[in-house]
Motif scaffolding. Structure first.
Motif, mmCIF file in Angstrom:
data_model
loop_
_atom_site.group_PDB
_atom_site.id
_atom_site.type_symbol
_atom_site.label_atom_id
_atom_site.label_comp_id
_atom_site.label_asym_id
_atom_site.label_seq_id
_atom_site.Cartn_x
_atom_site.Cartn_y
_atom_site.Cartn_z
ATOM 1 N N TRP A 37 0.821 -1.215 0.000
ATOM 2 C CA TRP A 37 0.000 0.000 0.000
ATOM 3 C C TRP A 37 0.849 1.256 0.000
ATOM 4 C CZ3 TRP A 37 -4.430 -0.995 -1.727
ATOM 5 C CH2 TRP A 37 -4.994 -2.244 -1.513
ATOM 6 N N ASP A 84 2.060 1.594 -3.435
ATOM 7 C CA ASP A 84 0.905 1.962 -4.241
ATOM 8 C C ASP A 84 0.667 3.468 -4.153
ATOM 9 O OD1 ASP A 84 -1.538 1.562 -5.800
ATOM 10 O OD2 ASP A 84 -2.604 1.891 -3.920
ATOM 11 N N GLY A 139 -4.754 -4.689 -9.287
ATOM 12 C CA GLY A 139 -3.874 -5.406 -8.376
ATOM 13 C C GLY A 139 -2.405 -5.357 -8.735
ATOM 14 N N LEU A 186 0.071 -3.212 -6.744
ATOM 15 C CA LEU A 186 0.566 -3.659 -5.438
ATOM 16 C C LEU A 186 1.806 -4.536 -5.561
ATOM 17 C CD1 LEU A 186 -2.856 -4.523 -3.765
ATOM 18 C CD2 LEU A 186 -1.491 -2.445 -3.478
ATOM 19 N N THR A 198 -3.384 -7.656 3.018
ATOM 20 C CA THR A 198 -3.349 -6.861 1.788
ATOM 21 C C THR A 198 -4.486 -7.258 0.857
ATOM 22 O OG1 THR A 198 -0.985 -6.438 1.879
ATOM 23 C CG2 THR A 198 -1.985 -6.358 -0.289
ATOM 24 N N TRP A 199 -4.700 -8.562 0.676
ATOM 25 C CA TRP A 199 -5.769 -9.032 -0.195
ATOM 26 C C TRP A 199 -7.126 -8.559 0.314
ATOM 27 C CZ3 TRP A 199 -10.079 -11.973 0.634
ATOM 28 C CH2 TRP A 199 -10.792 -12.329 -0.507
ATOM 29 N N TRP A 218 -7.490 -4.905 -0.324
ATOM 30 C CA TRP A 218 -7.661 -4.694 -1.765
ATOM 31 C C TRP A 218 -9.082 -5.047 -2.197
ATOM 32 C CZ3 TRP A 218 -8.567 -7.999 -5.976
ATOM 33 C CH2 TRP A 218 -8.409 -7.397 -7.233
#
Length: 172
Positions: free
Chosen positions: A42, A45, A57, A60, A96-97, A100
């Motif tokens: 992130w 990102d 995605g 990332l 993270t997933w 996201w």
């Protein structure tokens, strides 16, 4: 926060109660690997925002690669085994997933200012050089001993010796 709690509990379980897995040399998830995998994708990102590819995605990916390098470094400096680094990393990647997936429906209309990106990048580069040593390991060890009532922490060496003795006895 749940990931940090799970990571801490895995360490307390081992240090205080000896709950580890000798067969895979596991004494608790790597907090460094977990936080790196949860946060670095992130952060990068944000730095690359507005300059992102059209495939969801993929933005990332640079942070995920950097987080993987952090996990590998924990093994190479002898702080963790492969199982600890990989499980910590997997937990962070799950965070993270989840983030996201939760934010995939949101539309970003503003990009992170280039000046802020430059300041964040500078801070990230200087942090390892000027940051004081972490006291987290000492806190986790103290918490583990208080909760377990033991006066000495359980150690990796003790777990592996016990495992080797059992293996030797099974062979004999």
């Amino acid at each position: 926060m749940l990931a940090a709690l799970l990571t801490t509990l895995s360490k307390v379980a081992f240090i205080g109660f000896g709950l580890g897995v000798a067969g895979i040399d596991f004494t608790g998830m790597s907090g460094h690997a977990m936080f790196a995998a949860a946060i670095l994708p992130w952060v990068l990102d944000l730095l690359l925002q507005g300059r992102r590819p059209s495939v969801p995605g993929v933005d990332l990916l640079p942070g995920a690669v950097l987080a993987l390098l952090v996990a590998v470094s924990r093994v190479h400096v002898g702080a963790h085994s492969w199982s600890e680094a990989l499980l910590g990393s997997a937990l962070g990647r799950a965070v993270t997933w989840w983030v996201w997936a939760a934010q995939a429906t949101l539309q970003r209309t503003q990009s992170f200012p280039l000046t802020a990106s430059a300041l964040l990048a500078t801070w990230l580069l200087l942090l390892p050089v000027h940051a004081p040593p972490s006291r987290c390991n000492g806190w986790v060890r103290g918490l583990s001993l208080r909760v377990s009532g033991h006066d000495r922490p359980y150690t990796r060496e003790r777990m592996l010796r016990k495992h080797q003795r059992r293996t030797d006895e099974a062979i004999a």
